[in-house]
Write a protein that holds these residues in place. Sequence first.
Motif, PDB file in Angstrom:
ATOM      1  N   ALA A  73      -6.866  15.161   8.424  1.00 40.39           N
ATOM      2  CA  ALA A  73      -5.752  15.986   8.871  1.00 40.39           C
ATOM      3  C   ALA A  73      -6.181  17.372   9.335  1.00 40.39           C
ATOM      4  CB  ALA A  73      -4.721  16.104   7.757  1.00 40.39           C
ATOM      5  N   SER A  74      -7.031  18.016   8.565  1.00 44.68           N
ATOM      6  CA  SER A  74      -7.452  19.386   8.864  1.00 44.68           C
ATOM      7  C   SER A  74      -8.733  19.652   8.081  1.00 44.68           C
ATOM      8  CB  SER A  74      -6.352  20.375   8.460  1.00 44.68           C
ATOM      9  OG  SER A  74      -6.302  20.541   7.055  1.00 44.68           O
ATOM     10  N   PRO A  75      -9.325  20.841   8.236  1.00 43.04           N
ATOM     11  CA  PRO A  75     -10.560  21.116   7.485  1.00 43.04           C
ATOM     12  C   PRO A  75     -10.411  20.996   5.973  1.00 43.04           C
ATOM     13  CG  PRO A  75     -10.306  22.706   9.253  1.00 43.04           C
ATOM     14  CD  PRO A  75      -9.024  21.924   9.194  1.00 43.04           C
ATOM     15  N   ASP A  76      -9.191  21.158   5.455  1.00 46.39           N
ATOM     16  CA  ASP A  76      -9.028  21.138   3.999  1.00 46.39           C
ATOM     17  C   ASP A  76      -7.945  20.185   3.504  1.00 46.39           C
ATOM     18  OD1 ASP A  76      -7.079  22.654   5.171  1.00 46.39           O
ATOM     19  OD2 ASP A  76      -7.614  24.517   4.172  1.00 46.39           O
ATOM     20  N   TRP A  77      -7.497  19.272   4.354  1.00 43.08           N
ATOM     21  CA  TRP A  77      -6.498  18.287   3.931  1.00 43.08           C
ATOM     22  C   TRP A  77      -6.881  16.900   4.442  1.00 43.08           C
ATOM     23  CZ3 TRP A  77      -2.830  19.343   0.439  1.00 43.08           C
ATOM     24  CH2 TRP A  77      -2.454  20.672   0.256  1.00 43.08           C
TER      25      TRP A  77
ATOM     26  N   GLY B  41       0.819  -1.207   0.000  1.00 41.01           N
ATOM     27  CA  GLY B  41       0.000   0.000   0.000  1.00 41.01           C
ATOM     28  C   GLY B  41       0.849   1.251   0.000  1.00 41.01           C
ATOM     29  N   ALA B  42       0.197   2.383  -0.208  1.00 43.60           N
ATOM     30  CA  ALA B  42       0.864   3.686  -0.204  1.00 43.60           C
ATOM     31  C   ALA B  42      -0.137   4.725   0.278  1.00 43.60           C
ATOM     32  CB  ALA B  42       1.368   4.034  -1.604  1.00 43.60           C
ATOM     33  N   MET B  43       0.373   5.890   0.651  1.00 43.86           N
ATOM     34  CA  MET B  43      -0.479   6.969   1.145  1.00 43.86           C
ATOM     35  C   MET B  43      -0.112   8.281   0.468  1.00 43.86           C
ATOM     36  SD  MET B  43      -0.854   6.145   5.243  1.00 43.86           S
ATOM     37  CE  MET B  43       0.901   6.276   5.613  1.00 43.86           C
ATOM     38  N   ALA B  44      -1.088   9.184   0.402  1.00 44.44           N
ATOM     39  CA  ALA B  44      -0.862  10.511  -0.181  1.00 44.44           C
ATOM     40  C   ALA B  44      -1.739  11.518   0.528  1.00 44.44           C
ATOM     41  CB  ALA B  44      -1.172  10.504  -1.674  1.00 44.44           C
ATOM     42  N   VAL B  45      -1.257  12.751   0.605  1.00 45.00           N
ATOM     43  CA  VAL B  45      -2.043  13.829   1.189  1.00 45.00           C
ATOM     44  C   VAL B  45      -2.621  14.662   0.050  1.00 45.00           C
ATOM     45  CG1 VAL B  45       0.022  15.294   1.453  1.00 45.00           C
ATOM     46  CG2 VAL B  45      -2.039  15.784   2.796  1.00 45.00           C
ATOM     47  N   VAL B  46      -3.911  14.953   0.130  1.00 43.89           N
ATOM     48  CA  VAL B  46      -4.595  15.670  -0.947  1.00 43.89           C
ATOM     49  C   VAL B  46      -5.341  16.870  -0.381  1.00 43.89           C
ATOM     50  CG1 VAL B  46      -4.809  13.641  -2.414  1.00 43.89           C
ATOM     51  CG2 VAL B  46      -6.611  14.127  -0.763  1.00 43.89           C
ATOM     52  N   GLY B  47      -5.436  17.911  -1.185  1.00 47.16           N
ATOM     53  CA  GLY B  47      -6.134  19.122  -0.768  1.00 47.16           C
ATOM     54  C   GLY B  47      -7.629  18.998  -0.946  1.00 47.16           C
ATOM     55  N   LEU B  48      -8.220  18.046  -0.252  1.00 51.71           N
ATOM     56  CA  LEU B  48      -9.660  17.802  -0.290  1.00 51.71           C
ATOM     57  C   LEU B  48     -10.188  17.719   1.129  1.00 51.71           C
ATOM     58  CD1 LEU B  48      -9.799  14.936  -2.954  1.00 51.71           C
ATOM     59  CD2 LEU B  48     -10.427  17.336  -3.319  1.00 51.71           C
ATOM     60  N   THR B  49     -11.407  18.143   1.333  1.00 49.13           N
ATOM     61  CA  THR B  49     -12.025  17.958   2.640  1.00 49.13           C
ATOM     62  C   THR B  49     -12.282  16.467   2.853  1.00 49.13           C
ATOM     63  OG1 THR B  49     -14.305  18.097   1.856  1.00 49.13           O
ATOM     64  CG2 THR B  49     -13.187  20.184   2.375  1.00 49.13           C
ATOM     65  N   TRP B  50     -12.576  16.107   4.080  1.00 47.78           N
ATOM     66  CA  TRP B  50     -12.880  14.719   4.416  1.00 47.78           C
ATOM     67  C   TRP B  50     -14.076  14.217   3.596  1.00 47.78           C
ATOM     68  CZ3 TRP B  50     -10.211  11.090   6.765  1.00 47.78           C
ATOM     69  CH2 TRP B  50     -10.838  10.003   7.368  1.00 47.78           C
ATOM     70  N   GLU B  51     -15.061  15.075   3.431  1.00 46.57           N
ATOM     71  CA  GLU B  51     -16.253  14.702   2.672  1.00 46.57           C
ATOM     72  C   GLU B  51     -15.934  14.549   1.182  1.00 46.57           C
ATOM     73  OE1 GLU B  51     -17.105  16.191   6.514  1.00 46.57           O
ATOM     74  OE2 GLU B  51     -16.086  17.226   4.851  1.00 46.57           O
ATOM     75  N   GLN B  52     -15.151  15.466   0.625  1.00 44.19           N
ATOM     76  CA  GLN B  52     -14.787  15.391  -0.787  1.00 44.19           C
ATOM     77  C   GLN B  52     -13.964  14.143  -1.092  1.00 44.19           C
ATOM     78  OE1 GLN B  52     -12.777  19.160  -1.044  1.00 44.19           O
ATOM     79  NE2 GLN B  52     -14.554  20.211  -1.950  1.00 44.19           N
ATOM     80  N   ALA B  53     -13.074  13.777  -0.157  1.00 42.63           N
ATOM     81  CA  ALA B  53     -12.205  12.624  -0.381  1.00 42.63           C
ATOM     82  C   ALA B  53     -12.959  11.301  -0.330  1.00 42.63           C
ATOM     83  CB  ALA B  53     -11.073  12.615   0.650  1.00 42.63           C
ATOM     84  N   ALA B  54     -14.200  11.330   0.167  1.00 45.63           N
ATOM     85  CA  ALA B  54     -15.008  10.107   0.215  1.00 45.63           C
ATOM     86  C   ALA B  54     -15.425   9.663  -1.177  1.00 45.63           C
ATOM     87  CB  ALA B  54     -16.242  10.323   1.089  1.00 45.63           C
TER      88      ALA B  54
END
Length: 352
Positions: free
Chosen positions: A171-175, A142-155
Amino acid sequence: MRHENDAEREASRLGPVFVFSGQGSQWVGMGRELLERSTVFEMVLSACDAQVRRHLGWSLLEAVTEREASLGDIEVSCPAIVAMELALAALWRSWGVEPAAVVGHSIGEVAAAQVAGVLSLEDAMRIICQQGRTMGRLRGRGAMAVVGLTWEQAAEAPPGLEGRLWRVIHASPDWTVVAGEPLVLEQALAHWRRQGVVARWVDSEVAAHCPQVEPFGEELRERLEGLCPRTERLPLFSTVTGGDVAARRLGAEHWVRNLTEPVLFREATGALIARGHHMFLEISPHPLVKHWLESCLEYAGRAGTVLASMRRGREATQHMLETLRRLSGPRPRESRAGTRFRVVDSSVEDGC
């Protein structure tokens, strides 16, 4: 019954929140300088070294000092990061900087629980050694990445990748940090980047906090049998539960959840900010969550300060003393014990 604003005023009067980071803050040689200059740091790291030798059979002291250290190996980096954080916390406290509360991001919660008094050093190192061993079995899957999306958007996964990506760190309101098989994640990042979303890989050879870890949960639970959590001496906020947590709940099951379930960093820090905490000190070899904390403060509409203990490749004692001056302000602040910040570890003071 105390009013909420009374609690906020009390939180503001106390010291900083110690924030313990997770995987990714390690760097080659990160412990060398402070081992040479600080007796307090050396004593704690040596105690951790004894536990790593006991559980895993290799030298932690070599791992944090050698130029050829294998810190890219998850089984090495996990104990090394937590041990560094425990030693850094001890050094800060020897200087009179006492935390008002503690919170840990991912594996950093092990260090947070030890500093809060819930875990003995022996139990803390036992947990992180066994977690690292578990994660080592997932290497390359597996691998991981940080994206500039809200928790809801990343769903909402990109087309064709539904059910193959997981949100693993709020991570935060926008990450958000997401995980998946390496090729699947590569496709997802390409899709998001075409849409103008900032996305970058996390330096990790495994995907934690997702279904890939779940098959190993029972084995980890068995390895952690017999843990004896103690009454907390400091408020402990958990990124497993997203808020404060009672010590009695921090047995083996909690530490399985700590590795297998998503990290609710945004919820835990939000709870701290709501209690009136506005000063945060990241306890790690390199800042990993500083920007996320600043984002959480901004979203809450609160002015605050986020400071780092060390930075990759920079002289550690110089950076820590600069941070100490910022913590102290123009006049020495009062610590929780009512004493002024002071350097009592003369080996560090003399070394500078």
